[in-house]
Design a protein around this motif. Structure first.
Motif, short mmCIF file in Angstrom:
data_model
loop_
_atom_site.label_atom_id
_atom_site.label_comp_id
_atom_site.label_asym_id
_atom_site.label_seq_id
_atom_site.Cartn_x
_atom_site.Cartn_y
_atom_site.Cartn_z
N VAL A 1 0.86 -1.18 0.00
CA VAL A 1 0.00 0.00 0.00
C VAL A 1 0.89 1.23 0.00
O VAL A 1 1.82 1.32 0.81
CB VAL A 1 -0.93 0.02 1.23
CG1 VAL A 1 -1.79 1.27 1.22
CG2 VAL A 1 -1.81 -1.23 1.25
N TYR B 1 1.12 5.71 -0.40
CA TYR B 1 0.36 6.94 -0.21
C TYR B 1 0.38 7.84 -1.43
O TYR B 1 -0.48 8.69 -1.60
CB TYR B 1 0.94 7.71 0.99
CG TYR B 1 0.48 7.19 2.33
CD1 TYR B 1 -0.60 7.76 2.98
CD2 TYR B 1 1.13 6.13 2.94
CE1 TYR B 1 -1.02 7.31 4.21
CE2 TYR B 1 0.72 5.67 4.17
CZ TYR B 1 -0.36 6.25 4.80
OH TYR B 1 -0.77 5.79 6.02
N SER C 1 0.11 9.33 -5.24
CA SER C 1 -0.94 9.26 -6.27
C SER C 1 -2.30 8.95 -5.68
O SER C 1 -3.11 8.22 -6.25
CB SER C 1 -0.58 8.21 -7.33
OG SER C 1 0.66 8.49 -7.92
N LYS D 1 -2.58 3.83 -3.16
CA LYS D 1 -2.82 2.67 -4.03
C LYS D 1 -2.59 1.37 -3.29
O LYS D 1 -1.79 1.30 -2.35
CB LYS D 1 -1.88 2.69 -5.24
CG LYS D 1 -2.11 3.81 -6.23
CD LYS D 1 -1.12 3.67 -7.39
CE LYS D 1 -1.30 4.78 -8.42
NZ LYS D 1 -0.32 4.63 -9.53
N ILE D 2 -3.30 0.33 -3.72
CA ILE D 2 -2.93 -1.03 -3.38
C ILE D 2 -2.21 -1.58 -4.60
O ILE D 2 -2.73 -1.53 -5.72
CB ILE D 2 -4.16 -1.92 -3.09
CG1 ILE D 2 -4.93 -1.41 -1.88
CG2 ILE D 2 -3.72 -3.36 -2.84
CD1 ILE D 2 -6.18 -2.23 -1.58
N ILE D 3 -1.00 -2.09 -4.39
CA ILE D 3 -0.26 -2.76 -5.46
C ILE D 3 -0.14 -4.22 -5.07
O ILE D 3 0.25 -4.54 -3.95
CB ILE D 3 1.14 -2.16 -5.65
CG1 ILE D 3 1.05 -0.68 -6.01
CG2 ILE D 3 1.91 -2.91 -6.72
CD1 ILE D 3 2.39 -0.01 -6.14
N LYS E 1 -0.26 -5.45 -10.11
CA LYS E 1 -1.49 -4.74 -10.43
C LYS E 1 -1.71 -3.67 -9.37
O LYS E 1 -1.23 -3.76 -8.25
CB LYS E 1 -2.68 -5.70 -10.44
CG LYS E 1 -2.43 -7.02 -11.17
CD LYS E 1 -2.15 -6.80 -12.64
CE LYS E 1 -2.11 -8.11 -13.41
NZ LYS E 1 -1.08 -9.05 -12.92
N SER E 2 -2.45 -2.63 -9.70
CA SER E 2 -2.70 -1.60 -8.70
C SER E 2 -4.09 -1.01 -8.89
O SER E 2 -4.68 -1.07 -9.96
CB SER E 2 -1.66 -0.48 -8.79
OG SER E 2 -1.77 0.23 -10.00
N ILE E 3 -4.61 -0.45 -7.80
CA ILE E 3 -5.88 0.25 -7.83
C ILE E 3 -5.80 1.39 -6.84
O ILE E 3 -5.25 1.25 -5.74
CB ILE E 3 -7.07 -0.69 -7.49
CG1 ILE E 3 -8.37 0.10 -7.47
CG2 ILE E 3 -6.84 -1.41 -6.18
CD1 ILE E 3 -9.60 -0.77 -7.29
N VAL E 4 -6.30 2.56 -7.23
CA VAL E 4 -6.28 3.74 -6.35
C VAL E 4 -7.37 3.59 -5.31
O VAL E 4 -8.53 3.32 -5.62
CB VAL E 4 -6.47 5.03 -7.17
CG1 VAL E 4 -6.56 6.24 -6.24
CG2 VAL E 4 -5.33 5.22 -8.16
N ILE E 5 -7.00 3.77 -4.02
CA ILE E 5 -7.96 3.63 -2.93
C ILE E 5 -8.04 4.87 -2.06
O ILE E 5 -8.85 4.93 -1.13
CB ILE E 5 -7.60 2.43 -2.05
CG1 ILE E 5 -6.21 2.62 -1.43
CG2 ILE E 5 -7.73 1.13 -2.80
CD1 ILE E 5 -5.88 1.63 -0.33
N SER F 1 -11.39 -4.69 -7.21
CA SER F 1 -10.77 -4.83 -8.53
C SER F 1 -10.63 -6.31 -8.89
O SER F 1 -10.35 -7.15 -8.03
CB SER F 1 -9.39 -4.17 -8.55
OG SER F 1 -8.77 -4.31 -9.82
#
Length: 267
Positions: free
Chosen positions: A150, A152, A154, A157-159, A170-174, A202
């Motif tokens: 995780v 901070y 951007s 994100k979780i990568i 893979k990543s998603i903005v949280i 995701s």
């Protein structure tokens, strides 16, 4: 009519119809490991010694125990009612789940799930990417094992990845991960599923090849190199691994059950 009470001395029973008392409601036939640092069967701060190499008991019967890795005193501390806390500056303190060869060692055809509970500080004072779960042979994010990080930057994100591809996962903005959260990743068929606080956020195609054998231990918290630091001051509460193919359960069902059972704990 007289009611009688017969008291017998305790002994082993082969009666499979009797109810079982489990150390945790999540445990099932597919459970690989469960380390919940507030369960006395896993860690008892009144009797266990916080030291490098100290055993962290696996709540899965017959499962491999973990150990604390505290290279320098203060790298990892125990917070009452919460769990293990990482040092306020970068350090190598972590919970090592195995010695290198117990979990995720071959090309995987089964489906797997990993769940971590952690509390992040309001901000990352050093800007380091915060790996929660890592298992890889390299000192960067180009890993050959499951990873859950995780960050901070951007917007937060979780990568993650559940494969051995040479990528940053893979990543998603949280948004900011500050506070207590449940993070989970699963390999289901050809997809990697990412969960946050009990909710699927995701679904992405799992890279190839699948997870391959390596001798690096599975770490919860900091990894074993300077590029694998978790966010300083992160508090580690609980980590769980399950073979979904063996249990016959869905990732969503297990994650939801875990969230319902533990969302009010670690306070």
């Amino acid at each position: 009519m007289t009611t009688s009470l017969i008291i017998k001395s305790p002994s082993a029973s082969t009666d499979t119809t009797l109810p079982k008392v489990l150390a945790d409601s999540l445990l099932n036939s597919g459970s690989l490991f469960l380390m919940d640092f507030l369960r006395l069967g896993c860690w008892n701060p009144a009797t266990d010694t916080l030291a490098d190499g100290a055993a962290v008991r696996n709540l899965v019967t017959g499962g491999t125990a973990g150990m604390l890795k505290i290279p320098v005193v203060g790298d990892l501390t125990f917070e009452t009612g919460l769990g293990f806390k990482l040092k306020s500056s970068v350090a190598y303190g972590r919970v090592q789940i195995d010695t290198g060869t117990q979990y995720f060692q071959t090309n995987l055809t089964d489906d797997y799930l990993l769940i971590a509970w952690a509390t992040y500080p309001a901000s990352d004072p050093t800007g380091h990417i915060g790996q929660l779960i890592s298992k890889g042979v390299n000192s960067t994010y180009f890993q050959t094992g499951p990873m859950l990080a995780v960050i901070y930057t951007s917007g937060g994100k979780i990568i993650t990845h559940m494969d051995a591809e040479s990528s940053n996962g893979k990543s998603i903005v949280i948004g900011s991960p500050a506070g207590k959260h449940q993070f989970a990743i699963a390999k289901v068929g050809s997809n990697t599923l990412i969960f946050l606080d009990g909710v699927l956020v995701s679904t992405q195609a799992t890279g190839t090849p699948a997870l391959t054998a390596n001798s690096t231990p599975l770490n919860f918290g900091n990894g074993a190199s300077s590029t694998m630091y978790a966010c300083p001051n992160t508090i580690l509460h609980r980590i769980y691994g399950e073979n979904l193919t063996t249990s016959g359960l869905t990732a969503a069902a297990v994650v939801a059950a875990d969230y319902a059972a533990n969302s009010s704990r670690f306070v």
